[in-house]
Design a protein around this motif. Structure first.
Motif, PDB file in Angstrom:
ATOM      1  N   ALA A   7       0.817  -1.208   0.000  1.00 57.61           N
ATOM      2  CA  ALA A   7       0.000   0.000   0.000  1.00 57.61           C
ATOM      3  C   ALA A   7       0.852   1.260   0.000  1.00 57.61           C
ATOM      4  O   ALA A   7       0.333   2.357   0.179  1.00 57.61           O
ATOM      5  CB  ALA A   7      -0.927   0.011   1.213  1.00 57.61           C
ATOM      6  N   GLY A   8       2.154   1.106  -0.199  1.00 57.50           N
ATOM      7  CA  GLY A   8       3.036   2.258  -0.240  1.00 57.50           C
ATOM      8  C   GLY A   8       3.167   2.813  -1.647  1.00 57.50           C
ATOM      9  O   GLY A   8       2.519   2.360  -2.592  1.00 57.50           O
ATOM     10  N   GLN A   9       4.064   3.794  -1.783  1.00 54.76           N
ATOM     11  CA  GLN A   9       4.239   4.439  -3.073  1.00 54.76           C
ATOM     12  C   GLN A   9       4.635   3.463  -4.167  1.00 54.76           C
ATOM     13  O   GLN A   9       4.107   3.515  -5.284  1.00 54.76           O
ATOM     14  CB  GLN A   9       5.300   5.543  -2.957  1.00 54.76           C
ATOM     15  N   SER A  10       5.545   2.550  -3.875  1.00 52.90           N
ATOM     16  CA  SER A  10       5.993   1.600  -4.891  1.00 52.90           C
ATOM     17  C   SER A  10       4.828   0.755  -5.391  1.00 52.90           C
ATOM     18  O   SER A  10       4.683   0.528  -6.599  1.00 52.90           O
ATOM     19  CB  SER A  10       7.093   0.698  -4.326  1.00 52.90           C
ATOM     20  N   ALA A  11       3.975   0.295  -4.467  1.00 52.22           N
ATOM     21  CA  ALA A  11       2.838  -0.535  -4.861  1.00 52.22           C
ATOM     22  C   ALA A  11       1.832   0.251  -5.687  1.00 52.22           C
ATOM     23  O   ALA A  11       1.398  -0.195  -6.758  1.00 52.22           O
ATOM     24  CB  ALA A  11       2.163  -1.116  -3.620  1.00 52.22           C
ATOM     25  N   LEU A  12       1.469   1.424  -5.206  1.00 49.41           N
ATOM     26  CA  LEU A  12       0.422   2.191  -5.877  1.00 49.41           C
ATOM     27  C   LEU A  12       0.898   2.722  -7.229  1.00 49.41           C
ATOM     28  O   LEU A  12       0.151   2.706  -8.217  1.00 49.41           O
ATOM     29  CB  LEU A  12      -0.033   3.342  -4.985  1.00 49.41           C
ATOM     30  N   GLU A  13       2.145   3.169  -7.297  1.00 49.40           N
ATOM     31  CA  GLU A  13       2.645   3.661  -8.579  1.00 49.40           C
ATOM     32  C   GLU A  13       2.860   2.512  -9.556  1.00 49.40           C
ATOM     33  O   GLU A  13       2.591   2.651 -10.758  1.00 49.40           O
ATOM     34  CB  GLU A  13       3.941   4.450  -8.392  1.00 49.40           C
ATOM     35  N   SER A  14       3.317   1.361  -9.062  1.00 55.42           N
ATOM     36  CA  SER A  14       3.456   0.195  -9.943  1.00 55.42           C
ATOM     37  C   SER A  14       2.110  -0.207 -10.517  1.00 55.42           C
ATOM     38  O   SER A  14       1.997  -0.558 -11.702  1.00 55.42           O
ATOM     39  CB  SER A  14       4.078  -0.981  -9.177  1.00 55.42           C
ATOM     40  N   ALA A  15       1.072  -0.167  -9.684  1.00 58.03           N
ATOM     41  CA  ALA A  15      -0.273  -0.510 -10.163  1.00 58.03           C
ATOM     42  C   ALA A  15      -0.718   0.442 -11.272  1.00 58.03           C
ATOM     43  O   ALA A  15      -1.289   0.024 -12.283  1.00 58.03           O
ATOM     44  CB  ALA A  15      -1.259  -0.483  -9.002  1.00 58.03           C
ATOM     45  N   VAL A  16      -0.446   1.723 -11.100  1.00 59.04           N
ATOM     46  CA  VAL A  16      -0.805   2.708 -12.114  1.00 59.04           C
ATOM     47  C   VAL A  16      -0.017   2.464 -13.397  1.00 59.04           C
ATOM     48  O   VAL A  16      -0.574   2.469 -14.508  1.00 59.04           O
ATOM     49  CB  VAL A  16      -0.555   4.135 -11.585  1.00 59.04           C
ATOM     50  N   LEU A  17       1.278   2.240 -13.265  1.00 63.33           N
ATOM     51  CA  LEU A  17       2.110   2.008 -14.448  1.00 63.33           C
ATOM     52  C   LEU A  17       1.691   0.733 -15.175  1.00 63.33           C
ATOM     53  O   LEU A  17       1.718   0.674 -16.408  1.00 63.33           O
ATOM     54  CB  LEU A  17       3.585   1.949 -14.051  1.00 63.33           C
ATOM     55  N   LEU A  18       1.306  -0.299 -14.426  1.00 63.81           N
ATOM     56  CA  LEU A  18       0.816  -1.524 -15.045  1.00 63.81           C
ATOM     57  C   LEU A  18      -0.454  -1.255 -15.844  1.00 63.81           C
ATOM     58  O   LEU A  18      -0.614  -1.730 -16.978  1.00 63.81           O
ATOM     59  CB  LEU A  18       0.547  -2.582 -13.970  1.00 63.81           C
ATOM     60  N   THR A  19      -1.369  -0.492 -15.260  1.00 59.04           N
ATOM     61  CA  THR A  19      -2.607  -0.146 -15.961  1.00 59.04           C
ATOM     62  C   THR A  19      -2.301   0.629 -17.233  1.00 59.04           C
ATOM     63  O   THR A  19      -2.856   0.343 -18.307  1.00 59.04           O
ATOM     64  CB  THR A  19      -3.506   0.686 -15.034  1.00 59.04           C
ATOM     65  N   GLU A  20      -1.400   1.587 -17.130  1.00 57.19           N
ATOM     66  CA  GLU A  20      -1.057   2.415 -18.285  1.00 57.19           C
ATOM     67  C   GLU A  20      -0.252   1.642 -19.326  1.00 57.19           C
ATOM     68  O   GLU A  20      -0.224   2.024 -20.503  1.00 57.19           O
ATOM     69  CB  GLU A  20      -0.283   3.651 -17.816  1.00 57.19           C
ATOM     70  N   ALA A  21       0.391   0.544 -18.897  1.00 52.63           N
ATOM     71  CA  ALA A  21       1.165  -0.276 -19.830  1.00 52.63           C
ATOM     72  C   ALA A  21       0.319  -1.356 -20.494  1.00 52.63           C
ATOM     73  O   ALA A  21       0.832  -2.153 -21.278  1.00 52.63           O
ATOM     74  CB  ALA A  21       2.349  -0.918 -19.107  1.00 52.63           C
ATOM     75  N   GLY A  22      -0.977  -1.426 -20.144  1.00 50.83           N
ATOM     76  CA  GLY A  22      -1.863  -2.350 -20.835  1.00 50.83           C
ATOM     77  C   GLY A  22      -2.140  -3.653 -20.140  1.00 50.83           C
ATOM     78  O   GLY A  22      -2.593  -4.617 -20.781  1.00 50.83           O
ATOM     79  N   ALA A  23      -1.894  -3.741 -18.822  1.00 50.18           N
ATOM     80  CA  ALA A  23      -2.270  -4.949 -18.096  1.00 50.18           C
ATOM     81  C   ALA A  23      -3.785  -5.138 -18.200  1.00 50.18           C
ATOM     82  O   ALA A  23      -4.559  -4.169 -18.191  1.00 50.18           O
ATOM     83  CB  ALA A  23      -1.849  -4.851 -16.633  1.00 50.18           C
ATOM     84  N   ALA A  24      -4.220  -6.396 -18.301  1.00 55.77           N
ATOM     85  CA  ALA A  24      -5.645  -6.670 -18.474  1.00 55.77           C
ATOM     86  C   ALA A  24      -6.452  -6.233 -17.262  1.00 55.77           C
ATOM     87  O   ALA A  24      -7.550  -5.676 -17.394  1.00 55.77           O
ATOM     88  CB  ALA A  24      -5.851  -8.162 -18.744  1.00 55.77           C
ATOM     89  N   ALA A  25      -5.943  -6.489 -16.077  1.00 55.16           N
ATOM     90  CA  ALA A  25      -6.603  -6.081 -14.835  1.00 55.16           C
ATOM     91  C   ALA A  25      -5.536  -5.961 -13.763  1.00 55.16           C
ATOM     92  O   ALA A  25      -4.591  -6.746 -13.727  1.00 55.16           O
ATOM     93  CB  ALA A  25      -7.672  -7.092 -14.420  1.00 55.16           C
ATOM     94  N   VAL A  26      -5.690  -4.979 -12.904  1.00 53.00           N
ATOM     95  CA  VAL A  26      -4.735  -4.751 -11.825  1.00 53.00           C
ATOM     96  C   VAL A  26      -5.504  -4.602 -10.523  1.00 53.00           C
ATOM     97  O   VAL A  26      -6.466  -3.834 -10.443  1.00 53.00           O
ATOM     98  CB  VAL A  26      -3.872  -3.491 -12.068  1.00 53.00           C
TER      99      VAL A  26
END
Length: 398
Positions: free
Chosen positions: A187-206
């Motif tokens: 739930a820290g910055q690394s987790a939340l920003e990674s989730a955003v970057l994954l979404t923006e990189a085209g992950a099917a679901a995050v």
């Protein structure tokens, strides 16, 4: 060939320590790849959470701030508290400092460090053996990635960027996970920003899975008028930890452990909220109790405080679960050296000059956080650590 001091590591702390030692006239050999953890252990597109004023590498020579780098290279500008620094630009800043102040950096890996007489013997992957009277360990986050034991137990071969489970430090390009269902732990910055970057990189679901009962949180925008704010945060409660780090080592061990793990608490940067909200699914208040891999897919068993549980199945689990100092991970230190290092509060017990219980062996950066507090996990800690370390080494070995 023997030299008074060897610095192992060429990130911000290693470069800062080397520059301060050289300014005091202490001959130094510095080993490592410049900014390697920043180059390879952070996904492309990440932004620094600290403001530009708190992101400079402390050196004893004027003209080497982040603003000076911008003026010299045309990058940025990164001057306002609201300016966001891409990790790629920060890597270039660190390399710029290295070229100007530590031009003799030797880009080789130290394979082992052992006692030799009243000093140390270093073996390099080039085949060379080098002697030093003192050694400064500035290896940063390398080897210190932390996985929950429930997750690690399901991975006999360890985490991998191409396997079912990885640690956030193992990714440089998250587009490799495009089209896949990904669970992010943390739930820290690394987790939340990674989730955003994954979404923006085209992950099917995050989906973010956070064990805390409260909703994931984000910081507030900086206000330039608060001139006394701590450089790694804006809460007044952190002022003492930032500006009086020397007193931290006098606190009882339980207090140091507690503050080290809770400060700063898990949350995202203020600028991440808009990119995260309504785009990433969050499962909160659920603790990981068991993990397995079924048909190549990770399966997480979760349980809440109410005892209710459930399973989450994904194509990949990305553990953004941070770092924790582990002396055993510094496997280049000989067994005799490691067993001679007295540890307290999760790291080596250091004196006021950042020296360990092994005479001549010094630690800076993350390993020093157990003695001097969480500011040592941020680049701004170089301003505290490097002058003190350099003066102590110069008195003893200069």
């Amino acid at each position: 060939m023997s030299t008074p001091v060897a610095v192992i590591g060429a990130g911000p702390y290693g470069l800062s320590a080397a520059a301060h030692l050289q300014a005091l006239g202490v001959p130094v050999r510095v080993f490592g790849e410049p900014m390697v953890s920043w180059r390879t252990g952070m996904p492309a597109g990440m932004l620094l959470t600290t403001a530009p004023a708190a992101s400079g590498i402390a050196v004893p020579h004027p003209g080497h701030t982040l603003a000076d780098f911008c003026a010299a290279t045309g990058e940025g500008p990164y001057g306002s508290d609201r300016d966001l620094i891409p990790v790629e630009a920060y890597v270039r800043y660190g390399q710029w400092v290295q070229r100007r102040l530590v031009p003799g950096l030797e880009q080789v890996r130290v394979v082992s460090v052992d006692r030799r007489g009243d000093g140390f013997e270093l073996k390099l992957d080039s085949g060379e053996q080098a002697g030093a009277r003192a050694v400064v360990i500035a290896t940063g986050l390398t080897g210190q990635a932390q996985l929950p034991p429930e997750l690690a137990g399901a991975l006999p071969d360890g985490p991998s960027a191409t396997g079912p489970v990885s640690h956030s430090s193992q990714h440089h390009d998250l587009s490799a996970l495009a089209g896949r269902d990904v669970v992010v732990l943390g739930a820290g910055q690394s987790a939340l920003e990674s989730a955003v970057l994954l979404t923006e990189a085209g992950a099917a679901a995050v989906r973010v899975v956070a064990r805390g009962p409260a909703a994931v949180g984000f910081g507030t925008p900086p206000e330039n008028r608060w001139r006394l704010r701590p450089p790694f945060g804006h809460a007044w409660s952190r002022y003492a930890l930032t500006h009086h780090a020397g007193a931290f080592r006098r606190l009882p061990v339980p207090a140091r452990r507690y503050l080290g793990r809770r400060t700063p608490g898990p949350r995202g940067a203020w600028w991440l909220r808009e990119r995260f909200t309504d785009r990433v699914r969050v499962t909160q208040g659920r603790r990981l109790v068991r993990a397995t891999v079924r048909d190549g897919r990770p399966v997480l068993a979760l349980r809440g405080a109410d005892g209710q549980g459930g399973e989450v199945v994904a194509d990949h689990v990305l553990a953004a679960t941070g770092y924790r100092m582990d002396l055993a991970a510094l496997d280049f230190l000989g067994q005799g050296l490691r067993t001679g290092i007295v540890a307290r509060a999760g790291g080596p017990l250091l004196d006021a000059g950042l020296g360990s219980s092994v005479p001549g062996l010094y630690f800076t950066g993350l390993p020093a956080a157990a003695s001097f507090g969480p500011v040592m996990r941020f680049v701004c800690g170089t301003e505290f650590a490097s002058p003190r370390l350099a003066r102590a080494v110069a008195r003893a070995y200069g």
